[in-house]
Each structure stands twice: as C-alpha cells, then as structure tokens.
Design an enzyme around this catalytic site. Structure first.
Site, PDB file in Angstrom:
ATOM      1  CG  HIS A   1      -3.042   3.628   8.871  1.00  0.00           C
ATOM      2  ND1 HIS A   1      -2.626   4.076   7.643  1.00  0.00           N
ATOM      3  CD2 HIS A   1      -4.373   3.393   8.735  1.00  0.00           C
ATOM      4  CE1 HIS A   1      -3.653   4.137   6.809  1.00  0.00           C
ATOM      5  NE2 HIS A   1      -4.724   3.715   7.438  1.00  0.00           N
TER       6      HIS A   1
ATOM      7  CG  ASP B   1      -0.938   7.050   9.487  1.00  0.00           C
ATOM      8  OD1 ASP B   1      -0.505   6.181   8.712  1.00  0.00           O
ATOM      9  OD2 ASP B   1      -2.133   7.383   9.546  1.00  0.00           O
TER      10      ASP B   1
ATOM     11  CD  GLU C   1      -7.806   3.520   5.154  1.00  0.00           C
ATOM     12  OE1 GLU C   1      -8.520   4.014   4.264  1.00  0.00           O
ATOM     13  OE2 GLU C   1      -6.700   3.987   5.467  1.00  0.00           O
TER      14      GLU C   1
END
Length: 701
Positions: free
Chosen positions: A283, A206, A339
């Site tokens: 990410h 991440d 995301e």
C-alpha cells in the site's frame, strides 16, 4: 477482507487513560432497588455498566450546576478535569455543598481498576469515587448520558459501579482515501470519549494519499498527498496518478506537524491515545511515485510495494518513523504490513541478494525480515510494533502485537505464541460494510454489517484459557473510506455501530442484551443528532434479506451434492450440505451461508434419491463489484435419470454488466416439465481474474 479490491459532545478534558486489567478486582452484584436483579440497562448509558442499583427519590441540581474535585495536591490530571468542567458551564462550589463531588484517591477502596469508578446519585447530591482522573472522567460521561448532557431538571437516584472489560477499546479512522479536517477528527474524538473508547488509530498513509508532514521528505506532501480527481472512486477507476499541490485539479490534503500535535493533545485530554499507522511495505504506491528509487523498478507508478532489498528503503522508513515518534507519544506505532503483493521482489536483483545474504527462503520471509528490522528500530526508541495479521507471514517478530482482521485466527495464533493481539475481524468490526439492506443505502464496498451483527461479537472464544485471555488487549472497529467521500457520510457509517463496539469492548457479556441496547442506541443517536452529527437512523431500518429469514423447503432439501469443482476454503458455508440445506443467504457472502468459488466454474450434481417430476431448478448468485464478486457468465442446467446420460434443460445467460457497482441478486433457473433423479448445475465464471462466484442454494421443485 480489509480492502478486498482485488484484494462538542461531552466536551471534557483530562489526561491519557491508564490500561485496566481484563477482569475487575471487586464488583458488587447487579441489582435494582433493594437487591432485585436489574431487568434492563440503565436508561441512556452506553456502554452498559457492570452494576446499577436504583434508589428511591431524585436529585434536583442547582442552577448553575456546581462541583468540587478532591484529589491529592498537585494532581495535574485532576486539575485538567476541573478546568474543563468549567467549560461545560458548571461552576466550582464555594463553601456550600456541591451538586457533584468528585473524589480521586489512588488508594480508593472497592474501585476495580484505574479506569473504574463509582457514581452515586442521592437526594442530597452526586458523588464520584475513582482511583484516577480517567475513572472520574468516565463517571462524568455516564452522568452526561443520564442527564442528556446535563440538561435534566432532576435525576433518578442510583448507584453505578463500573470498570472496562478490555484495556484497548479502539476505532480506526481512514484519512488516506478521503482526507478529513482537524475539526472533523476532533468531533469524533468527542463522541468516542462519551462512549468510553480510548484508542484512535489513524490510517495516515496508503496508496490513495500520504497525510502527514515529514520534513525530511517534502515530496510526500507536495505531491503524494494530492490527486487530480474529485474522489477515490474516480482516482481508482482513472490512471491513479498524483499531482502537485498547486495543480487546480488537486484534491486531498495532509496534517502539518502542529495539527498532529493539536489532535494528539485534544485526544489525550479525553483519555484517548492516538496510534499512527505508516503503511509498509505494501500500500505504498504514493511513496514510490514520489520517491521511485524506493521501489524495485526505480520508476514512478511501477511498484505498490517498497523494496526490502534496497538499504535506502530502511533509511527512508527509519527517518519517517523518527519524525512520527516525535509527534505521537503512543506506546504503539502501527506499521501496516498487510496485502503486500511481493511480485516484484521475486525478480528484483536487490531483493534476491537480500534473501541470499540473510538466508531467506521466500518473499514471505523477506517481508518478515523487514518487519523484524523495523521492530528492533521501534523497540530501540521505546516503542512497540503493531501490525495487521499478515505480519505473521514468514515468522512473527518477537515483540510484535497482531491486529487480527482476517477473522480472529491470526490473533489467536499470536496469543498462543505468547504475544499480544487486538481483535478487529472484518465480519463484525468493519463499518465500511453496509449497515442496512443495500438497496436502501449509499453505494459501499459491499458486505452487510448491521448494528445487531457488531453487537453480537464475542471476542473471547470458549476455548481460550485465562492466561491467553490476558494477552487479548481488546477490540477495535475500522472504517475504511474508499466509498465514503463526505464527512456526513463518514459519520453515518460510524454511528451508532461504533456504540455497539464500545459496549463489546467495555461491558461484560452477561450484561449485554441487544433489544435493550437498541433502545439506548436510539436515544444516544438522538443525542448525537442534536449535536449536529449525522448517524444512521435506526428507526427506518429495513433489516436482513427477507428470503434468508425462514427455511426454504423444496425437493432437493437434504439431498447429497457431489462437486466436480471444489468450493474455496475461505467460504465453505456448510460444506457439502450448503446447496441443499434449505438455508438461503442474506445480504452478504460473509454470513456463512453463501458458498464461494474463486477463479473457477461451479459444477455440482444433486442426487434427488429417486426419479421424479421436475418443473423448476434454480440457484441465486450475487454481484458486488467492489470485492470482485460477479454473476456467472451463464448457467447450464441438466437432468438425468441414471446419473450418466444428462440432458441439457436450459442455458441461462447473464444480463448484469460487470461494471454495475451495486449489490445485486439474480436467480438463474430452468422452468419446464421433465423427469430426473440427478440435477447437474454448472455456473460459468465470468473470467475476470480474482473473481468470485457466490451461491446459496439449488432449489428444485
């Protein structure tokens, strides 16, 4: 919301678990004694078994406790199980009758599935029947719970028949935000095994840090695995930079390939499959900092998303995945997919060219192109793709499995398209949310998910058909670690809530009873605490926001409300009835009682039905900085007798600073003497982009 920031015990060994069917083939009815329906769950057993028949008498095991394993010749899993029973201090029986006899027979009658078992405790001894070593392993877990890890001097006689409801029973550990040692991961594997969980999803990469050694790309662990900050919060609020491993300020870490193999094998012997997650395309700040050519701008610290227009991105991802697949034998490889901001893609020449050449109409389809291409690569190597429900955007890859976190809707959409899903809805399955009244708990990302809430999750909606239910693999709890820097805090957030998820995943709905479960969870928590774990103490639980526990009666209750600004579709609460329904919100906006407004004021008018004296008008708002929930800048309260001419009664200014990280509630109210039929309430947004206003009720007295 997944990451809404702007967005020892039972040390037993065996082999990888085999998936069980969603429903048992054969089970006897739930009975106690000689056929009376059982009133309570068997003491200390989590998850609650399918059937538990109590018998007269007790069994007194010998010292040392002896066992025998009867299995087909050459059965390696059975041999592994036997070797580890020795590790408990138990002894293989000689010529005499053993205390415990385990029979493993693939053709065993009356055993529902490959993870099912029958456990019979009689005055003369204990017998386990199973089709595989996995079933026998779970029987021993039940026995260890019944005997407090084998320390009981006598055991009440009973017959337990059991099998899991779902084949996939998972937990996700986030080691990117705060790195965890190999020993810590093993400790959680031990406890997971005790409660019959069988999937460990490791969130290895991440923006906060890359945590797995990749030979082809050494900068991932020389640089992207280290931050010059003590913890994630300091890094996030700082410049979000990385540093060299030998920097004196460096904090972080990674797993070597040998350590990954160690974790995978340790889990395998406890019937837990480890599923790696390599985030893409979003990410990925740490990747583009270490290898900036993989971002659209080609500069460090510019891109959080990988560039799907760049062929070198796919070369990188495929090379990484090849090394990952060498380490993890899991059926699934998780690729994230959530995301992604995608904003840089719109202005990237390479992305625009990729879209033109592939006939893609927008950036959602461009992400879908990346997901499809990675899926083909994984399939070519005998693996299956698993991703967060954003992989649905732009079109779902044909063989992908969806992990549905934004509710269950994404998973249901995949299932109705004939594809598999795992349900992980944040409302029930996110353990980073506070588990008790926030003012009693360590700082967290926000939300409120107590033990009762996790336990209440029913994965199968009433409208789901049997064919659709077969495509629901199971459920998983996720524990993101942004606000959880220490190991003890991480365990505190896991346990006992992960026990509740384990029972959701294993037990039939008709066997579940929260009050009985809570008593068992208290016992199991003590068992964990005795082994050095740090579970939340249920005995001191404060509970839900007191205001939310009873209806609020007031003059505006049930009155119509007109909206000059609309509520946000994701947080409608009860729609137009919300602000006068007499229902006050709890500790979290996720409880379906708080109405949300995104990037806008709230401007509503209540019709009281007739002109009357009004002495009080108030509404309560919440602030939770982690998920961008803020107090209004100010509230303006107006009164009117005719609905056309309004008099300003009060302007109430906010005195809570936006930087305050704690969950807070504030009532913005007018107090005085006036007459009105119509009450207009305007809450002004604080103006922070992406900021939410949440309100539960407009109270008029």
């Amino acid at each position: 919301m997944r990451r809404i920031l702007g967005r020892g015990l039972a040390v037993l060994l065996s082999v990888a678990a085999v998936s069980a069917p969603a429903q048992p083939e054969t089970m006897r009815p739930e009975t106690v004694g000689e056929g009376t329906p059982e009133a309570a769950a068997p003491r200390g057993v989590i998850p609650v078994p399918v059937s538990d028949v109590r018998r007269e008498g007790t069994f007194r095991p010998g010292e040392p406790f002896t066992y025998a394993v009867r299995a087909p010749h050459g059965d390696v899993p059975a041999a592994e199980l036997a070797a580890c029973l020795d590790g408990l201090g138990w002894r293989q029986a000689g010529k005499g009758r053993p205390d415990l006899e385990i029979g493993i027979d693939p053709a065993a009658r009356g055993i529902a599935s490959e993870e099912a078992y029958r456990l019979e405790i009689a005055p003369r001894g204990i017998a386990v029947s199973a089709r595989t070593a996995a079933g026998a392993f779970y029987a021993v877990q039940t026995l260890l719970q019944l005997t407090d890890d084998g320390r009981a001097e006598e055991i009440a006689c009973r017959t337990i028949e059991d099998a899991p409801r779902f084949a996939y029973r998972g937990f996700m550990i986030d080691v990117s935000r705060h790195f965890r040692s190999v020993e810590f991961v093993k400790r959680q594997i031990d406890a997971m095994a005790l409660f019959k969980l069988n999937r460990l999803h490791m969130h290895l990469t991440d923006g906060a840090g890359w945590r797995i050694e990749i030979d082809r790309y050494p900068r991932l662990t020389e640089f992207a695995a280290w931050r010059p900050y003590e913890d994630w919060q300091s890094w996030w609020e700082g410049d979000r930079s990385y540093c060299e491993a030998d920097d004196p300020r460096a904090r972080g870490g990674f797993y070597t390939k040998e350590e990954i193999r160690e974790i995978v094998e340790y889990a395998r012997l406890r019937h837990i499959e480890v599923i790696p997650e390599i985030e893409m395309p979003g990410h990925s700040e740490e990747v583009t900092a270490a290898y900036p050519e993989l971002g659209c701008h080609g500069e460090p610290y510019r891109d959080g998303d990988l560039c799907p227009g760049n062929e070198r991105t796919f070369e990188f991802l495929e090379n990484v995945l090849l090394e990952v697949m060498e380490l993890f034998p899991s059926e699934y490889i998780h690729i994230g997919g959530d995301e992604a901001g995608k904003s840089a893609w719109r202005d990237c020449a390479k992305c625009r060219e990729r879209m033109r050449s592939e006939g893609l109409k927008d950036v959602d389809e461009l992400q879908s192109y990346l997901i499809h291409r990675i899926e083909r690569f994984l399939n070519a190597h005998g693996r299956r793709l698993l991703g967060w429900d954003e992989i649905l955007d732009g079109g779902l890859a044909p063989g992908a499995t969806v992990m549905s976190w934004r509710g269950t809707e994404g998973g249901l959409k995949a299932i109705r398209a004939g594809q598999q899903a795992v349900f992980v809805p944040g409302e029930f399955c996110y353990l980073d949310y506070t588990q008790d009244a926030p003012f009693t708990q360590p700082l967290s990302i926000g939300g409120y998910t107590p033990l009762r809430k996790v336990y209440s999750f029913e994965p199968v909606p009433a409208e789901m058909t049997p064919d659709e239910e077969r495509l629901l693999l199971g459920v998983q709890a996720n524990l993101w670690a942004e606000w959880i820097p220490t190991d003890s805090h991480y365990e505190y957030m896991m346990w006992p809530r992960l026990m509740a998820l384990a029972e959701v995943a294993w037990s039939r709905p008709g066997r579940k009873d929260y009050e009985a479960f809570r008593q068992r969870a208290l016992q199991a928590s003590e068992q964990l605490r005795g082994r050095g774990y740090a579970p939340f103490d249920l005995r001191t639980e404060y509970g839900e926001r007191p205001e939310s526990l009873a209806p609020k009666h007031h003059l505006a209750e049930g009155c119509p409300v007109s909206y000059a600004t609309p509520w946000h579709g994701n947080y409608p609460a009860s729609g137009a009835a919300t602000l006068t329904d007499g229902v006050l919100g709890g500790w979290t906006y996720g409880d379906r009682r708080w109405q949300g407004f995104l990037d806008s004021d709230m401007d509503v008018t209540v019709d009281l039905g007739r002109t009357m004296p009004v002495r009080y008008v108030g509404a309560t708002f919440m602030q939770s900085a982690g998920p961008y929930v803020w107090m209004p800048r100010e509230a303006e309260i107006y009164g009117s007798e005719d609905g056309e001419r309004f008099t300003l009664l009060a302007t109430v200014h906010n005195d809570v600073p936006p930087a305050c990280p704690y969950l807070l509630f504030k009532t913005f109210a007018y107090t005085g003497e006036t007459r009105a039929r119509y009450v207009r309430y305007v809450a002004r947004s604080g103006g922070i982009p992406g900021g939410w206003l949440f309100v539960d009720e407009i109270v008029v007295q």
